[in-house]
Design an enzyme around this catalytic site. Sequence first.
Site, PDB file in Angstrom:
ATOM      1  N   ASP A  29      89.239  35.996  66.641  1.00 17.66           N
ATOM      2  CA  ASP A  29      89.791  36.538  67.879  1.00 17.66           C
ATOM      3  C   ASP A  29      90.301  35.438  68.807  1.00 17.66           C
ATOM      4  OD1 ASP A  29      89.882  39.232  67.707  1.00 17.66           O
ATOM      5  OD2 ASP A  29      88.220  39.663  69.053  1.00 17.66           O
ATOM      6  N   ASP A  71      75.044  45.007  69.570  1.00 16.79           N
ATOM      7  CA  ASP A  71      73.998  44.935  68.541  1.00 16.79           C
ATOM      8  C   ASP A  71      72.818  45.840  68.877  1.00 16.79           C
ATOM      9  OD1 ASP A  71      73.349  43.439  70.753  1.00 16.79           O
ATOM     10  OD2 ASP A  71      73.088  41.553  69.681  1.00 16.79           O
TER      11      ASP A  71
END
Length: 724
Positions: free
Chosen positions: A281, A434
Amino acid sequence: MSPPNLFFSDWSGRDNQKGTPVVVKMENQNYSLVEIDGPEVAVTVKSMEKGQKGKNAKQFTWVLLLRAHRAVGCVAWLASGFWGMLGAIKKRVAHSKACDESEKPGKRSLLYKFIKAFLALSLIFLALEMFAHWKGWQLQRPELLLPENMAHFHLPETEEIKGWLEKAYIFWLSFRVDYVAYPIQLLSNFCIILFLIQSIDRVVLCLGCFWIKVRNIKPRIKGDVKGSGGDLESPGSVSDHPMVLVQIPMCNEREVYEQSISTVCQLDWPKDRLLIQVLDDSDDEIIQNLIRAEVTKHKEKGVNIIYRHRLVRTGYKAGNLNSAMACEYVKDYEFVAIFDADFQPNPDFLKQTIPHFKDDPEVGLVQARWVFVNKEENLLTRLQNINLCFHFEVEQQVNGVFLNFFGFNGTAGVWRIKALEDSGGWLERTTVEDMDIAVRAHLQGWKFIYLDDVRALCELPESFETYKKQQHRWHSGPMQLFRVCLPAIVQSKISIWKKANLVLLFFLLRKLVLPFYSFTLFCVILPLTMFIPEAELPTWVICYVPVTMSILNILPSPKSFPFVIPYLLFENTMSVTKFNAMVSGLFQLGSSYEWVVTKKAGRSSSEPDLLSIGDHPKAELSRRVSDGGLLDLGNKWKEQPELTRRVSDGGFLDLDKLKEEKAKASKKKKGNKIYKKELALALLLLTAAVRSLLSAQGIHFYFLLFQGVTFLVVGLDLIGEQVS
C-alpha cells in the site's frame, strides 16, 4: 496542621525510651561512652590517660573532617546532577517541537486544558498552604467520614481572625470539609474498588498460567504426542499438505520490506501448495519499485509469489487484506497466514501451526507468540517487553486454554479461510481489524488456539513518539469496536457466560477500566488528596498492591526484575495516553480513527535469536540487512548476473534515488519532541509532592516525587531513542 518533624529519632519514638543506662568501652580503653537515660542523651568523653588527650582530640577532629567531606561530596553530587538535568532540559526544549500525536495542530484536547487548570489551582493552593504554615495557622483537620470527630473540629471565632487572607484560608478549610472532601473520597473509593477487581483478575490469570505450567497443558495434535506435525513431516505426503496463502501487508516499509519477503520465502512448504501475496500500500513510487524488484527476484528463483498494489487505498490494513481476499484464485486455498512487514517466521512455522486445524473443524485461528530482536535496545523497549511477555504468556495462553478465545494479534497467525468468510471478512469500521474479526468469529462459534512454543521474530518501537502513536491506536480501537459490537454480542447465540466474558472482562475491565482508574487514581485523586487531606488514599493502594501487581507482570520475563520500579512508574505515565485514547474511541472523537503505520528500524535477526525460537535441521538463517534495510547489492552482481540486468532496468536507479533521499533526510532529521500533557502532569505531581511535606506523608511524598520525575523524563522524550 503542625509542621513535620524531620528528625529520624522522633519518628522512631525517642520520647518513649525505656531501659537502664549503658556503658560502652572501646577496645583500646582510651575513652568510654556513657549513655544517660533521660529526654536528652548526654555523651561524656572521658580520657583514660592524660598524655593521650591531644591524640584523641586530633582523632575526633579527623572524624569530623571526614564526615564533613562526605557530606560536601554528597551535596556537590546532587548539585551537579540537578545542574546537569537543568542543562538537559534547556537543551531539549531549545531543540524540540511541542507535539501531541493524538491531536491535530491548533487543537488542544479537553484533557490538556483540564491538566493545565488543575496545575494552576495546585500552585495557588500550595502558595496559600505554605503561607498559612509560615504564619502558624495550625488548624487540626477532622478525619473524614467519622462524625464523632467532627465535634472536636474547631475553627477560630471571627474576632480571633486577623486579616482578610486568614479569613479566606478559614473559609477554604470549612468549604473543603463540607463540600469537597466527601465527593473526592467517594470517587477515590470507587477507583480503589475497580483497582482491586482488576488486581483480582490479574491474580486469577497468573494462577491459570501457573496451573498450565504445572500440568504441562498445551494444544496437541491427535496421534502426535510430541507435537511434531504428524504426517506433514513424512516424506511422500505432499498431497496431505493443504493449500496455504501467505499475506504480507505493508505500507512504505523501506526499512524492513526486504528481510520480511526473504524470510517468508524460506517457509518450508511445497511450492505448488503455497502462494505468497505481497500487499503493498506504499504511496512512494520508489519504494513500490524496490518491493516489486524484490518480489521479481524471488519469483525468478521459483518461489510462487505475486505483488499487489491498490490504486484506491481505503480502509488501511483491513482494506488491503479485504482487497487481496477478493481475488478469484483465493477460493482454491484453505488457510491464510498473515505476517506484518517486520516479522520473521521460522522456516517450519506452517508445519507447526497447520496440523492443529486437521482434527478439529471448529478451529478457526492458530496464533503464535511474538519475540523481539531489539528488546534490549533501550529502556523503552525493555519496558515494552515486560508488558508483551505477560500478554502472550499469561493472557493469551490462559484464554486460549480455558476459553478457546482471545484477541487476534493481527500477525503471526493462521486463519481458516472459511472462518473468515463465515464471520463477514475484514471490515474497515475500526482501527483494530484484528480484534474485530476475532470477536465476530467467536460469536459464530469458532475456536482459537494459542501456541506459546511457536514464535516469530519482530520489532518493538524504539522511540517514544512511535510507541505513543501505537498505544493510542491500540486503546482507542477496542472502544470503537465495543460500541459497534455490543448489539451483536447481546443478540448472539453463544452462552450467557461467554457473553459476560466478552462484555465484562474482555472489553470493560481490560480495555476501559484499566486506563480509567490508572489515570484517575494516580494522576488526579492522589495529587488532590495532598491539597484536600480530609480525603485520603491508604498506603497499601499507593505502594503495596501496585508493586505486587508489577512483580506479577514481570514473572514471565524474570530477567527484567531489576526494572520493576521503572516499569510501575512508566505504566502510570502511559495511563495519560491510554485514557485519552480510550475516551476518544468511546465517544468517537476524531483522533480515534487515525491510523499511523508503526515505524520500524529494520533490525535483522542474529543467529542466537533464530536458534532461540525453534530448532530446525534445515533452517536457513535470515540474511543480514544493512542500516536502512538496503542490501549491499554490490556483492551480488558476480553471483547473479541476471539480477544485474533486471535491477539496471529501473530498480537500481530507484535504489540510488532512495539513497539520495535518505541522505537529504538525514540532514533534516527530526529531533526528539516534548509532550505538553506529560510535562504539565510532571509539574502537578511535583507540586503535590512539595505539599505532602507539610503533612509529613512519607510514602505519598516519595511516590509523587518519583512519579513526577518519570513524567518529566517522558515529557522531554528522554526514555527512548535519542536523535542527536
